[in-house]
Design a protein around this motif. Structure first.
Motif, PDB file in Angstrom:
ATOM      1  N   LYS A 164     -28.030  12.726 -13.015  1.00 19.18           N
ATOM      2  CA  LYS A 164     -28.172  13.228 -14.373  1.00 19.18           C
ATOM      3  C   LYS A 164     -29.068  14.454 -14.392  1.00 19.18           C
ATOM      4  O   LYS A 164     -30.068  14.510 -13.692  1.00 19.18           O
ATOM      5  CB  LYS A 164     -28.799  12.166 -15.271  1.00 19.18           C
ATOM      6  N   ALA A 165     -28.709  15.400 -15.248  1.00 15.68           N
ATOM      7  CA  ALA A 165     -29.544  16.589 -15.414  1.00 15.68           C
ATOM      8  C   ALA A 165     -30.820  16.211 -16.161  1.00 15.68           C
ATOM      9  O   ALA A 165     -30.824  15.333 -17.017  1.00 15.68           O
ATOM     10  CB  ALA A 165     -28.778  17.654 -16.183  1.00 15.68           C
ATOM     11  N   THR A 166     -31.894  16.891 -15.813  1.00 13.16           N
ATOM     12  CA  THR A 166     -33.177  16.631 -16.467  1.00 13.16           C
ATOM     13  C   THR A 166     -33.695  17.826 -17.245  1.00 13.16           C
ATOM     14  O   THR A 166     -34.713  17.727 -17.922  1.00 13.16           O
ATOM     15  CB  THR A 166     -34.239  16.196 -15.441  1.00 13.16           C
ATOM     16  N   GLU A 167     -33.004  18.979 -17.123  1.00  4.57           N
ATOM     17  CA  GLU A 167     -33.401  20.165 -17.877  1.00  4.57           C
ATOM     18  C   GLU A 167     -32.216  21.107 -17.995  1.00  4.57           C
ATOM     19  O   GLU A 167     -31.222  20.963 -17.295  1.00  4.57           O
ATOM     20  CB  GLU A 167     -34.582  20.873 -17.216  1.00  4.57           C
ATOM     21  N   ASP A 168     -32.337  22.089 -18.885  1.00  7.89           N
ATOM     22  CA  ASP A 168     -31.303  23.097 -19.079  1.00  7.89           C
ATOM     23  C   ASP A 168     -31.282  24.057 -17.897  1.00  7.89           C
ATOM     24  O   ASP A 168     -32.303  24.264 -17.238  1.00  7.89           O
ATOM     25  CB  ASP A 168     -31.576  23.907 -20.353  1.00  7.89           C
ATOM     26  N   ALA A 169     -30.120  24.645 -17.629  1.00  7.79           N
ATOM     27  CA  ALA A 169     -29.975  25.743 -16.676  1.00  7.79           C
ATOM     28  C   ALA A 169     -29.675  26.976 -17.511  1.00  7.79           C
ATOM     29  O   ALA A 169     -28.592  27.099 -18.076  1.00  7.79           O
ATOM     30  CB  ALA A 169     -28.858  25.461 -15.688  1.00  7.79           C
ATOM     31  N   LEU A 170     -30.634  27.884 -17.629  1.00  9.16           N
ATOM     32  CA  LEU A 170     -30.524  28.995 -18.567  1.00  9.16           C
ATOM     33  C   LEU A 170     -30.429  30.341 -17.868  1.00  9.16           C
ATOM     34  O   LEU A 170     -31.016  30.554 -16.813  1.00  9.16           O
ATOM     35  CB  LEU A 170     -31.730  28.995 -19.511  1.00  9.16           C
ATOM     36  N   ASN A 171     -29.694  31.266 -18.511  1.00  9.84           N
ATOM     37  CA  ASN A 171     -29.605  32.661 -18.099  1.00  9.84           C
ATOM     38  C   ASN A 171     -29.104  32.828 -16.669  1.00  9.84           C
ATOM     39  O   ASN A 171     -29.602  33.641 -15.907  1.00  9.84           O
ATOM     40  CB  ASN A 171     -30.956  33.358 -18.290  1.00  9.84           C
ATOM     41  N   CYS A 172     -28.122  32.013 -16.282  1.00 12.29           N
ATOM     42  CA  CYS A 172     -27.574  32.055 -14.939  1.00 12.29           C
ATOM     43  C   CYS A 172     -26.592  33.219 -14.797  1.00 12.29           C
ATOM     44  O   CYS A 172     -25.969  33.634 -15.760  1.00 12.29           O
ATOM     45  CB  CYS A 172     -26.849  30.747 -14.636  1.00 12.29           C
ATOM     46  N   SER A 173     -26.453  33.731 -13.580  1.00 12.18           N
ATOM     47  CA  SER A 173     -25.457  34.769 -13.313  1.00 12.18           C
ATOM     48  C   SER A 173     -24.438  34.229 -12.316  1.00 12.18           C
ATOM     49  O   SER A 173     -24.675  33.227 -11.654  1.00 12.18           O
ATOM     50  CB  SER A 173     -26.133  36.030 -12.766  1.00 12.18           C
ATOM     51  N   GLY A 174     -23.293  34.898 -12.201  1.00 12.71           N
ATOM     52  CA  GLY A 174     -22.246  34.424 -11.302  1.00 12.71           C
ATOM     53  C   GLY A 174     -21.713  33.086 -11.766  1.00 12.71           C
ATOM     54  O   GLY A 174     -21.379  32.908 -12.926  1.00 12.71           O
ATOM     55  N   THR A 175     -21.662  32.111 -10.862  1.00 10.28           N
ATOM     56  CA  THR A 175     -21.285  30.749 -11.204  1.00 10.28           C
ATOM     57  C   THR A 175     -22.549  29.918 -11.250  1.00 10.28           C
ATOM     58  O   THR A 175     -23.250  29.787 -10.249  1.00 10.28           O
ATOM     59  CB  THR A 175     -20.291  30.162 -10.181  1.00 10.28           C
ATOM     60  N   ALA A 176     -22.846  29.354 -12.395  1.00 10.27           N
ATOM     61  CA  ALA A 176     -24.100  28.618 -12.577  1.00 10.27           C
ATOM     62  C   ALA A 176     -24.095  27.298 -11.816  1.00 10.27           C
ATOM     63  O   ALA A 176     -25.062  26.957 -11.132  1.00 10.27           O
ATOM     64  CB  ALA A 176     -24.360  28.370 -14.062  1.00 10.27           C
ATOM     65  N   VAL A 177     -23.017  26.520 -11.934  1.00 10.77           N
ATOM     66  CA  VAL A 177     -22.928  25.197 -11.309  1.00 10.77           C
ATOM     67  C   VAL A 177     -21.538  25.045 -10.696  1.00 10.77           C
ATOM     68  O   VAL A 177     -20.543  25.291 -11.368  1.00 10.77           O
ATOM     69  CB  VAL A 177     -23.151  24.073 -12.345  1.00 10.77           C
ATOM     70  N   THR A 178     -21.476  24.624  -9.432  1.00 11.72           N
ATOM     71  CA  THR A 178     -20.206  24.302  -8.783  1.00 11.72           C
ATOM     72  C   THR A 178     -20.206  22.833  -8.400  1.00 11.72           C
ATOM     73  O   THR A 178     -21.131  22.366  -7.733  1.00 11.72           O
ATOM     74  CB  THR A 178     -19.992  25.164  -7.519  1.00 11.72           C
ATOM     75  N   LEU A 179     -19.171  22.114  -8.834  1.00 11.00           N
ATOM     76  CA  LEU A 179     -18.998  20.705  -8.487  1.00 11.00           C
ATOM     77  C   LEU A 179     -17.740  20.581  -7.648  1.00 11.00           C
ATOM     78  O   LEU A 179     -16.692  21.085  -8.042  1.00 11.00           O
ATOM     79  CB  LEU A 179     -18.862  19.851  -9.746  1.00 11.00           C
ATOM     80  N   GLU A 180     -17.836  19.929  -6.493  1.00 10.40           N
ATOM     81  CA  GLU A 180     -16.704  19.824  -5.586  1.00 10.40           C
ATOM     82  C   GLU A 180     -16.388  18.374  -5.238  1.00 10.40           C
ATOM     83  O   GLU A 180     -17.284  17.531  -5.173  1.00 10.40           O
ATOM     84  CB  GLU A 180     -16.993  20.579  -4.289  1.00 10.40           C
ATOM     85  N   ASP A 181     -15.118  18.129  -4.974  1.00  8.21           N
ATOM     86  CA  ASP A 181     -14.625  16.906  -4.346  1.00  8.21           C
ATOM     87  C   ASP A 181     -15.358  15.624  -4.730  1.00  8.21           C
ATOM     88  O   ASP A 181     -16.118  15.059  -3.946  1.00  8.21           O
ATOM     89  CB  ASP A 181     -14.644  17.063  -2.825  1.00  8.21           C
ATOM     90  N   GLY A 182     -15.116  15.160  -5.954  1.00  4.55           N
ATOM     91  CA  GLY A 182     -15.625  13.864  -6.372  1.00  4.55           C
ATOM     92  C   GLY A 182     -17.047  13.853  -6.891  1.00  4.55           C
ATOM     93  O   GLY A 182     -17.547  12.805  -7.297  1.00  4.55           O
ATOM     94  N   VAL A 183     -17.721  14.983  -6.905  1.00  3.00           N
ATOM     95  CA  VAL A 183     -19.095  15.040  -7.431  1.00  3.00           C
ATOM     96  C   VAL A 183     -19.053  14.895  -8.948  1.00  3.00           C
ATOM     97  O   VAL A 183     -18.211  15.485  -9.622  1.00  3.00           O
ATOM     98  CB  VAL A 183     -19.791  16.351  -7.024  1.00  3.00           C
ATOM     99  N   ARG A 184     -19.977  14.117  -9.486  1.00  4.50           N
ATOM    100  CA  ARG A 184     -20.066  13.884 -10.934  1.00  4.50           C
ATOM    101  C   ARG A 184     -21.410  14.403 -11.426  1.00  4.50           C
ATOM    102  O   ARG A 184     -22.450  14.068 -10.867  1.00  4.50           O
ATOM    103  CB  ARG A 184     -19.959  12.391 -11.228  1.00  4.50           C
TER     104      ARG A 184
END
Length: 109
Positions: free
Chosen positions: A1-21
């Motif tokens: 679970k996330a515990t804080e915001d991800a702010l002002n990101c550049s490019g791709t902020a978050v990548t989830l692959e192959d079954g990651v939740r």
């Protein structure tokens, strides 16, 4: 679970692959407004994102590759699009057999 915001990101902020939740737990992923930016990229097969908001990206959520991804209880707000028609706006689906539930896409907060 996330515990804080991800702010002002550049490019791709978050990548989830192959079954990651990722449970954003009500938190926000926000880009800096760059053309071509992606808030959350679901890649490979069977990635899941849920319970959050993505804002100010060219593409808020992008479901790609082998598919079978899950996008649940997400809000995409003020995602700006880009000149690339394929990656343009709130949620872009470029894969098969995805599950999408309880989604809101708006142009303003």
């Amino acid at each position: 679970k996330a515990t804080e915001d991800a702010l002002n990101c550049s490019g791709t902020a978050v990548t989830l692959e192959d079954g990651v939740r990722l449970d954003l737990n009500g938190h926000n992923v926000s880009c800096n407004g760059d053309v071509g930016s992606i808030g959350i990229l679901l890649s490979g097969h069977g990635a899941t994102v849920e319970d959050g908001t993505v804002t100010n990206c060219a593409t808020g959520i992008y479901a790609a590759d082998d598919g079978s991804h899950t996008i649940r209880n997400m809000t995409a707000v003020s995602n700006i699009g880009s000149e690339d028609v394929l990656l343009n706006g709130g949620i872009v689906i470029d894969s098969d057999n995805n599950t999408i539930r309880d989604i809101s896409v708006t142009t303003a907060p």
